[in-house]
Design an enzyme around this catalytic site. Structure first.
Site, PDB file in Angstrom:
ATOM      1  N   LYS A 153      18.398  23.670 -13.944  1.00  0.00           N
ATOM      2  CA  LYS A 153      19.320  23.734 -15.078  1.00  0.00           C
ATOM      3  C   LYS A 153      18.577  23.590 -16.420  1.00  0.00           C
ATOM      4  CE  LYS A 153      23.039  24.518 -12.714  1.00  0.00           C
ATOM      5  NZ  LYS A 153      23.230  23.915 -11.478  1.00  0.00           N
TER       6      LYS A 153
HETATM    7  C1  LIG Z   1      24.369  23.580 -10.410  1.00  0.00           C
HETATM    8  C2  LIG Z   1      25.851  23.669 -10.431  1.00  0.00           C
HETATM    9  C3  LIG Z   1      26.685  22.676  -9.892  1.00  0.00           C
HETATM   10  C4  LIG Z   1      26.196  21.543  -9.050  1.00  0.00           C
HETATM   11  O1  LIG Z   1      25.173  20.812  -9.525  1.00  0.00           O
HETATM   12  P1  LIG Z   1      24.151  20.036  -8.569  1.00  0.00           P
HETATM   13  O2  LIG Z   1      23.507  19.120  -9.558  1.00  0.00           O
HETATM   14  O3  LIG Z   1      23.185  21.032  -8.012  1.00  0.00           O
HETATM   15  O4  LIG Z   1      24.926  19.315  -7.552  1.00  0.00           O
HETATM   16  C5  LIG Z   1      28.051  22.802 -10.046  1.00  0.00           C
HETATM   17  N1  LIG Z   1      28.591  23.847 -10.673  1.00  0.00           N
HETATM   18  C6  LIG Z   1      27.820  24.832 -11.194  1.00  0.00           C
HETATM   19  C7  LIG Z   1      28.485  25.967 -11.894  1.00  0.00           C
HETATM   20  C8  LIG Z   1      26.444  24.792 -11.056  1.00  0.00           C
HETATM   21  O5  LIG Z   1      25.708  25.793 -11.530  1.00  0.00           O
END
Ligand SMILES: *Cc1c(COP(=O)(O)O)cnc(C)c1O
Length: 396
Positions: A186
């Site tokens: 992210k």
């Molecule tokens: C990455 C993501 C999540 C979940 O996050 P994690 O930290 O990997 O559990 C939820 N929603 C969206 C749209 C994402 O891209």
């Protein structure tokens, strides 16, 4: 998009602070900590950056969604409306609190279509969960009006759009609750981590307790704390939070670089009349994490995606065929394959999703999304722009 591209001395320093005192947990051990409370500091910085009263950091984006749903008292048999284009975490979080994910069509914003949301509402609906996929957002004013009319919670999944805004407000802060992921890929990463923002004191107060076994965090003796309600462990470690502090400070720089790179690529592709762009709601500003384009047909989108790869343009995605992000490949959800037995309410509720979503298919089958990276040099971005143009022109 990935914040890890910018790892440096700042992240190392924050982590070193934690290693120097050895307290890897956010609660207790005050005499040993040397004044370092990394999770707490990350929360304060996140709330400040997002202009909200409160922030709670947790172990992942999935935990953030789970805790947010629990704080809003969403549970057994309640329905939560979510888009057909998202990450599997959306329905995992909904199912984990005992509720039923109800899939709903997207439109040319590639997020929830307000008209389809209105149609998906039933007496069991408790929340609407727009997911701001790939750096841009849902039409939040329309969704808020629907939520208010039907007395529903508006929970924004802003995991892929941190730093974007709608109506001048940071994404995640417009609804009742907003969630971020700080996982490794992210824009802001903790390695693993997540965050919830809200202006509701009630939700914030529930979140810190629920994410830590129901501890009320009153007094200095953890063992003597009382438990107003049941909770679980969704805590982030101090090491992960430390990385996030350094990363969050870089958010504005990341947004600036992404916008610059995005604009160069978009301007180049604008010269191809067959290429159109994802719709961004009128008052919205993207995080520029991805450039999302439409080709005139599914066939041309598939060919464009292939040609981009053949021309050496990496990190372009054709989500329509993707296992993680689009409902067509979620057979484990659609067939309700779970290790432990689902409640009767979930099993019958999930049957609602066994249908086709033609409006979503019409948009997704024509979409190609290209990730915007941070470490490209100016000549690399320019070269990429001409390769992308060349690749797409080659199939038209
Ligand atoms: C990455 C993501 C999540 C979940 O996050 P994690 O930290 O990997 O559990 C939820 N929603 C969206 C749209 C994402 O891209």
């Amino acid at each position: 998009m990935p914040g890890f591209e910018l790892f440096g001395a700042e992240e190392r320093k924050e982590v070193q602070d934690v290693l120097d005192n050895g307290v890897l947990m956010r609660y207790g051990f005050d005499p040993m900590r040397n004044g370092h409370h990394k999770a707490l500091e990350l929360e304060q910085n996140l709330a400040k950056r997002m202009n909200t009263q409160y922030a709670q950091v947790v172990s992942s984006g999935t935990s953030a969604l789970t805790v947010a749903l629990a704080c809003a008292e969403i549970g057994a048999g309640d329905e939560v409306i979510m888009p057909t284009f998202t990450f599997v975490a959306s329905f995992e979080a909904i199912l984990s609190v005992g509720a039923v994910p109800v899939l709903c069509d997207i439109d040319d914003t590639l997020t929830l279509d307000p008209e389809a949301v209105e149609k998906a509402i039933s007496p069991k609906t408790k929340a609407i969960m727009p997911v701001h996929m790939c750096g841009s957002m849902a039409d939040l004013a329309a969704l808020k009006a629907i939520a208010q009319k039907h007395n529903l919670i508006l929970l924004e999944d802003a995991c892929q759009a941190i730093g974007g805004t709608y109506d001048g407000k940071p994404l995640g802060s417009y609804g009742d609750l907003g969630c971020f992921s700080f996982d490794f890929v992210k824009m802001v990463t903790c390695g693993e981590g997540g965050g919830i923002i809200t202006n509701s004191e009630k939700f914030a107060d529930r979140a810190h307790m629920y994410h830590d076994h129901g501890h009320d965090h009153v007094g200095n003796d953890r063992g003597a704390e009382s438990h107003p309600f049941l909770g679980y462990n969704f805590r982030i470690s101090e090491l992960n939070a430390a990385v996030g502090i350094a990363q969050l400070r870089k958010l504005d720089h990341i947004l600036e670089v992404q916008e610059k790179h995005y604009t160069i690529l978009r301007n180049a592709l604008s010269e191809i009349p067959e290429v159109t762009f994802r719709k961004v709601p009128e008052t919205g500003v993207e995080s520029y994490a991805f450039l999302n384009i439409f080709l005139p047909t599914e066939d041309l989108a598939r060919k464009a995606h292939k040609a981009l790869g053949n021309h050496g343009v990496d990190a372009c995605f054709y989500w329509f065929d993707n296992n993680w992000h689009y409902y067509r490949k979620w057979e484990h959800l659609l067939e309700a394959k779970s290790l432990s037995k689902f409640s009767e309410e979930i099993r019958t509720g999930l049957q609602k999703n066994n249908r086709t979503f033609e409006a979503s298919d019409a948009w997704m089958s024509r979409t190609v999304s290209c990730l915007i990276k941070l470490n490209w040099s100016e000549s690399e971005v320019n070269e990429r722009a001409s390769k992308m143009t060349e690749a797409i022109k080659s199939i038209l």
